[in-house]
Design a protein around this motif. Structure first.
Motif, PDB file in Angstrom:
ATOM      1  N   ARG A  42       0.828  -1.213   0.000  1.00 56.79           N
ATOM      2  CA  ARG A  42       0.000   0.000   0.000  1.00 56.79           C
ATOM      3  C   ARG A  42       0.856   1.254   0.000  1.00 56.79           C
ATOM      4  O   ARG A  42       0.406   2.324  -0.370  1.00 56.79           O
ATOM      5  N   ASP A  43       2.128   1.107   0.430  1.00 55.87           N
ATOM      6  CA  ASP A  43       2.985   2.285   0.566  1.00 55.87           C
ATOM      7  C   ASP A  43       4.425   1.970   0.155  1.00 55.87           C
ATOM      8  O   ASP A  43       5.235   1.538   0.977  1.00 55.87           O
ATOM      9  N   PRO A  44       4.759   2.178  -1.115  1.00 55.46           N
ATOM     10  CA  PRO A  44       6.124   1.905  -1.585  1.00 55.46           C
ATOM     11  C   PRO A  44       7.185   2.774  -0.912  1.00 55.46           C
ATOM     12  O   PRO A  44       8.375   2.459  -0.989  1.00 55.46           O
ATOM     13  N   LEU A  52      13.281  -3.461   0.977  1.00 55.74           N
ATOM     14  CA  LEU A  52      13.161  -4.510  -0.034  1.00 55.74           C
ATOM     15  C   LEU A  52      13.634  -4.010  -1.396  1.00 55.74           C
ATOM     16  O   LEU A  52      14.297  -4.748  -2.146  1.00 55.74           O
ATOM     17  N   ALA A  53      13.303  -2.779  -1.724  1.00 57.70           N
ATOM     18  CA  ALA A  53      13.744  -2.209  -2.998  1.00 57.70           C
ATOM     19  C   ALA A  53      15.265  -2.175  -3.084  1.00 57.70           C
ATOM     20  O   ALA A  53      15.847  -2.394  -4.160  1.00 57.70           O
ATOM     21  N   SER A  54      15.909  -1.920  -1.966  1.00 54.92           N
ATOM     22  CA  SER A  54      17.377  -1.869  -1.947  1.00 54.92           C
ATOM     23  C   SER A  54      18.002  -3.241  -2.208  1.00 54.92           C
ATOM     24  O   SER A  54      19.177  -3.332  -2.550  1.00 54.92           O
ATOM     25  N   MET A  59       9.079  -2.670  -5.966  1.00 53.97           N
ATOM     26  CA  MET A  59       7.935  -2.442  -5.087  1.00 53.97           C
ATOM     27  C   MET A  59       6.916  -1.533  -5.781  1.00 53.97           C
ATOM     28  O   MET A  59       7.260  -0.442  -6.247  1.00 53.97           O
ATOM     29  N   VAL A  60       5.661  -1.994  -5.851  1.00 51.17           N
ATOM     30  CA  VAL A  60       4.614  -1.311  -6.594  1.00 51.17           C
ATOM     31  C   VAL A  60       3.383  -1.137  -5.711  1.00 51.17           C
ATOM     32  O   VAL A  60       3.027  -2.030  -4.928  1.00 51.17           O
TER      33      VAL A  60
END
Length: 314
Positions: A42-44, A52-54, A59-60
């Protein structure tokens, strides 16, 4: 993303089940060579999402009640892991619609393999004797809907056991003695538990690996089949103090629960005590589900979990 890698989109990426998938993926060079992962949140911009993106997870943002956002988030995926959360909405009909949204968005986007987090159909399993286990039956109804409408899509059903963390909340002092007091007919009933963060991903990634062979499979995801007797024996050894089991009535067990939760939670316990959660004798067939574990996976045992998840309040 490499054109040779299959994209898996994971709902609940920052939660226990979805997070476990990411853990297993990030720990396996073999899986990283085969797949790319996209996490739905719900909140990238949250700290969890950024962490997690790192690590290379895309992340979407998407909302289960916003069908268009889900279609956009799923676009281009080979596989989708779908999970809903009854406790965040407290309404079986809303949860069912959210599950159907996951399915339809996946179907419309050309997804080949959907793995849906389901649970046993308590009302059907018990011949109508337990009609109030909404957080099970909503998911079961979604699974039935998917199976009836999937056509050429592969669909598989990840069915987690009772979360092991629940057992910890049930041991309380009674007259100074740590006691597991439950509305179970005996201390020898079969009780399936899962450590959702440690073991969910081992099953789910194994199901994706199974591909067409996993189409239609309902996988009982169980870290350990145990009994109340074994639980108190393990806890006694872990904490160095006797822990005992006591059978109590359902009314005794539920007396302090909020009124709106009494029937739901008590019938969940009766499902375990009288029907072995998945149905009588399910513990004898666990190997049929464990074949879907990723190769080399080791499942969590209760004693090991208890040793690493103290302190115990008693």
């Amino acid at each position: 993303m490499s054109p040779t890698k299959r994209l898996l989109t994971i709902f609940g990426a920052t939660g226990n089940q979805g997070g476990s998938i990411l853990d297993v993926f990030l720990a396996s060079p073999d899986l990283q060579n085969k797949y790319a992962l996209r996490g739905i949140t719900r909140d990238p911009s949250s700290a969890k999402s950024q962490a997690l993106a790192s690590k290379g997870i895309e992340m979407v943002k998407a909302e289960l009640n916003d069908f268009d956002s889900m279609k956009t988030a799923i676009a281009g995926s080979y596989g989708v892991f779908g999970v809903t959360d009854f406790w965040s909405v407290m309404d079986q009909n809303i949860e069912i619609q959210q599950g159907k949204n996951i399915f339809q968005a996946s179907k419309d986007s050309g997804v080949k393999h959907l793995v849906f987090s389901a649970l046993p159909y308590a009302e059907k399993l018990t011949g109508g004797k337990l009609p109030h286990v909404d957080h099970f039956d909503g998911k079961a109804k979604v699974a039935e809907y998917i199976e009836a409408n999937k056509k050429d899509m592969w669909a598989s059903y990840f069915m987690p056991a009772m979360f092991v963390t629940f057992a910890k909340t049930q041991v309380k002092p009674v007259d100074g003695v740590p006691t597991l007091a439950m509305p179970f007919p005996s201390d020898s009933i079969a009780w399936p538990l899962i450590d959702p963060r440690a073991d969910s991903g081992k099953y789910i990634m194994g199901i994706f690996e199974g591909g067409a062979e996993a189409n239609g499979a309902s996988v009982h995801a169980v870290s350990t089949w145990t009994t109340p007797r074994q639980i108190v024996a393990d806890l006694s050894e872990v904490v160095g103090k006797e822990v005992v089991f006591k059978t109590i009535t359902g009314d005794e067990w539920a007396k302090d629960l909020p009124q709106h939760l009494k029937a739901e939670l008590l019938e969940t316990m009766l499902l375990v005590g009288d029907y072995s959660y998945y149905g009588p004798g399910a513990e004898k067939k666990q190997a049929e589900s464990d074949r879907w574990l990723v190769p080399g996976a080791k499942k969590t045992d209760f004693k090991g979990w208890a040793q690493s998840h103290g302190p115990w309040g008693f």
